[in-house]
Write an enzyme that holds these catalytic residues in place. Sequence first.
Site, mmCIF file in Angstrom:
data_model
loop_
_atom_site.group_PDB
_atom_site.id
_atom_site.type_symbol
_atom_site.label_atom_id
_atom_site.label_comp_id
_atom_site.label_asym_id
_atom_site.label_seq_id
_atom_site.Cartn_x
_atom_site.Cartn_y
_atom_site.Cartn_z
ATOM 1 N N GLU A 108 24.177 -21.292 65.176
ATOM 2 C CA GLU A 108 23.745 -20.615 63.946
ATOM 3 C C GLU A 108 24.736 -21.044 62.857
ATOM 4 O OE1 GLU A 108 22.083 -16.373 62.966
ATOM 5 O OE2 GLU A 108 24.272 -16.411 62.874
ATOM 6 N N GLU A 112 24.034 -7.576 68.030
ATOM 7 C CA GLU A 112 25.000 -8.579 67.547
ATOM 8 C C GLU A 112 26.037 -7.961 66.611
ATOM 9 O OE1 GLU A 112 23.333 -11.661 65.056
ATOM 10 O OE2 GLU A 112 25.038 -12.978 65.404
#
Length: 273
Positions: free
Chosen positions: A237, A143
Amino acid sequence: MVKYSYNTLVYAGEDIEEGIARISKFGYDGVEFVGDHENLDADRIKELLNKYSIAASSICAIYNTERDFVSSNPDIRKNAIQYVKDCVDFAHTIGAQGISLTPTANMKIHPETDLETERSWAVEGIREAGLYAGEKGIRITVEPWNRYETYLVNRMEQSLDIVKKVDLPNVGCMGDTYHMNIEENDISEAFRLAGDKLFYVHFADSNRAAPGRGHIDFKPIAKALKEMNYDGYISMELLPPSADPFGGARHEEFYDQYTQESIDYLKKLFAEI
Ligand code: LER
Ligand code: MN
């Protein structure tokens, strides 16, 4: 068809059952858990997921100064690899498909060694963790984070470069729209660049609130994911508007309100494109 998940990272100060029940109630397919296997009881989580008929999507691994893939201290590099292996065991028990990974400690913004050496340590470490994960059928996703949280992997092209060098079928890229809004020229193009190596996605708006509450245009992003036939998870998120959003303070709107609002907003958006 994409699947929807919500990261329990923002649910501070409540028992994990409340979070799982909430995410299931609002119609999500999966729950994302923090890689806090020392404080989370994997067997209990497995039972709770059964009870609320919902899957585990991924483990959100958190790196710190004690576990950093590119530390100049070899013991700290080893700790990072061991931490991922422990997350793999946790994921395997609860049935999660993947683990998200960034090769530096969170909020570390300066290299300790030269970048070439650090990149090679990142590839080496992710490869070792990836081989272990592969044996258990778990995927690892690299990520990119924005420049205020890391200096090593900020954009999709850098994630893809590491993923190609690691060269394992179970290691791929992920993108988080909050970070991408800061670092990418074009968020949709960045997703397209990852192609079939795009394994996982985090969604949050430009202010890390629920999609629709900031100024990211999610329409072209949803269109790109649809055209790529992306059928993995989109995991919300969402985090509070704070310089240290990982602090763990309770922000009421991130519980019922944003959990419901995010999935409703995205289901409507995907139906329209
Ligand atoms: C960090 O900013 C992030 O995006 C998470 O996925 C991991 O904590
Ligand atoms: Mn993220």
